[in-house]
Motif scaffolding. Sequence first.
Motif, PDB file in Angstrom:
ATOM      1  N   SER A   2      -5.984  13.576  -1.020  1.00  0.00           N
ATOM      2  CA  SER A   2      -5.044  14.015   0.201  1.00  0.00           C
ATOM      3  C   SER A   2      -5.402  12.358   1.132  1.00  0.00           C
ATOM      4  O   SER A   2      -4.185  12.096   1.658  1.00  0.00           O
ATOM      5  CB  SER A   2      -5.794  15.026   0.882  1.00  0.00           C
ATOM      6  N   ARG A   3      -6.517  12.039   1.377  1.00  0.00           N
ATOM      7  CA  ARG A   3      -6.762  10.824   1.867  1.00  0.00           C
ATOM      8  C   ARG A   3      -5.841   9.553   1.351  1.00  0.00           C
ATOM      9  O   ARG A   3      -5.220   8.889   2.096  1.00  0.00           O
ATOM     10  CB  ARG A   3      -8.085  10.547   2.475  1.00  0.00           C
ATOM     11  N   SER A  57     -10.077  16.025  -1.224  1.00  0.00           N
ATOM     12  CA  SER A  57     -10.008  15.412  -0.056  1.00  0.00           C
ATOM     13  C   SER A  57      -9.651  13.931  -0.381  1.00  0.00           C
ATOM     14  O   SER A  57      -8.952  13.214   0.459  1.00  0.00           O
ATOM     15  CB  SER A  57     -11.281  15.665   0.663  1.00  0.00           C
ATOM     16  N   ASN A  58     -10.236  13.483  -1.353  1.00  0.00           N
ATOM     17  CA  ASN A  58      -9.969  11.775  -1.783  1.00  0.00           C
ATOM     18  C   ASN A  58      -8.388  11.665  -1.915  1.00  0.00           C
ATOM     19  O   ASN A  58      -7.847  10.719  -1.807  1.00  0.00           O
ATOM     20  CB  ASN A  58     -10.810  11.418  -3.006  1.00  0.00           C
ATOM     21  N   SER A  93      -2.002  10.106   2.342  1.00  0.00           N
ATOM     22  CA  SER A  93      -1.665  10.016   3.496  1.00  0.00           C
ATOM     23  C   SER A  93      -2.026   8.691   4.244  1.00  0.00           C
ATOM     24  O   SER A  93      -1.510   8.249   5.300  1.00  0.00           O
ATOM     25  CB  SER A  93      -2.769  10.826   4.560  1.00  0.00           C
ATOM     26  N   GLY A  94      -2.382   7.826   3.366  1.00  0.00           N
ATOM     27  CA  GLY A  94      -2.634   6.291   3.784  1.00  0.00           C
ATOM     28  C   GLY A  94      -4.134   6.176   4.439  1.00  0.00           C
ATOM     29  O   GLY A  94      -4.056   4.873   5.138  1.00  0.00           O
ATOM     30  N   THR A  95      -4.884   7.162   4.596  1.00  0.00           N
ATOM     31  CA  THR A  95      -6.118   6.829   5.293  1.00  0.00           C
ATOM     32  C   THR A  95      -7.202   6.515   4.643  1.00  0.00           C
ATOM     33  O   THR A  95      -8.412   6.205   4.912  1.00  0.00           O
ATOM     34  CB  THR A  95      -6.494   8.084   6.141  1.00  0.00           C
ATOM     35  N   TYR A  96      -7.045   6.241   3.204  1.00  0.00           N
ATOM     36  CA  TYR A  96      -8.197   5.674   2.348  1.00  0.00           C
ATOM     37  C   TYR A  96      -7.743   4.461   1.650  1.00  0.00           C
ATOM     38  O   TYR A  96      -6.373   4.346   1.080  1.00  0.00           O
ATOM     39  CB  TYR A  96      -8.378   6.883   1.303  1.00  0.00           C
ATOM     40  N   ASN A  97      -8.468   3.549   1.450  1.00  0.00           N
ATOM     41  CA  ASN A  97      -8.240   2.217   1.049  1.00  0.00           C
ATOM     42  C   ASN A  97      -9.081   2.004  -0.501  1.00  0.00           C
ATOM     43  O   ASN A  97      -9.937   1.705  -0.565  1.00  0.00           O
ATOM     44  CB  ASN A  97      -8.744   0.991   1.910  1.00  0.00           C
ATOM     45  N   ARG A 139       0.768  -1.140  -0.065  1.00  0.00           N
ATOM     46  CA  ARG A 139       0.027  -0.114  -0.219  1.00  0.00           C
ATOM     47  C   ARG A 139       1.040   1.261   0.058  1.00  0.00           C
ATOM     48  O   ARG A 139       0.704   2.144  -0.766  1.00  0.00           O
ATOM     49  CB  ARG A 139      -0.987   0.151   1.378  1.00  0.00           C
ATOM     50  N   TYR A 140       1.871   1.183   0.898  1.00  0.00           N
ATOM     51  CA  TYR A 140       2.755   2.438   1.063  1.00  0.00           C
ATOM     52  C   TYR A 140       3.506   2.789  -0.135  1.00  0.00           C
ATOM     53  O   TYR A 140       3.966   3.761  -0.524  1.00  0.00           O
ATOM     54  CB  TYR A 140       3.295   2.649   2.218  1.00  0.00           C
TER      55      TYR A 140
END
Length: 100
Positions: free
Chosen positions: A70-71, A67-68, A74-78, A37-38
């Motif tokens: 950005s997420r 925002s999508n 940042s790794g906060t969105y799968n 993922r990263y």
Amino acid sequence: MKEGVTMSKAGAKFSEVKELLMKDEEFKAEYEKLKPRYDVISQIIEARTSQNITQEELALRVGTQKSNISRLESGTYNPSLDFLAKVARSLGKEVQVTLK
């Protein structure tokens, strides 16, 4: 924080911190699980910044909200594979998936 790991030095290098943390088997297992993922996130950020594209501009190209992006970065969105493919195409790239 694990015994023997001190973080008192301001500006510690990520590589040094990572090396210390990778000695912990639980951390190492979780890191390996999240690595793909990263890796993708890093490639997206590198492609976007090397082309001097803002998150907002990339969002416009993809047809989504800033925002999508950005997420995602940042790794906060799968994201779905389809979304990643749209992002890649918007950066002049393509997604390649390999099962090992």
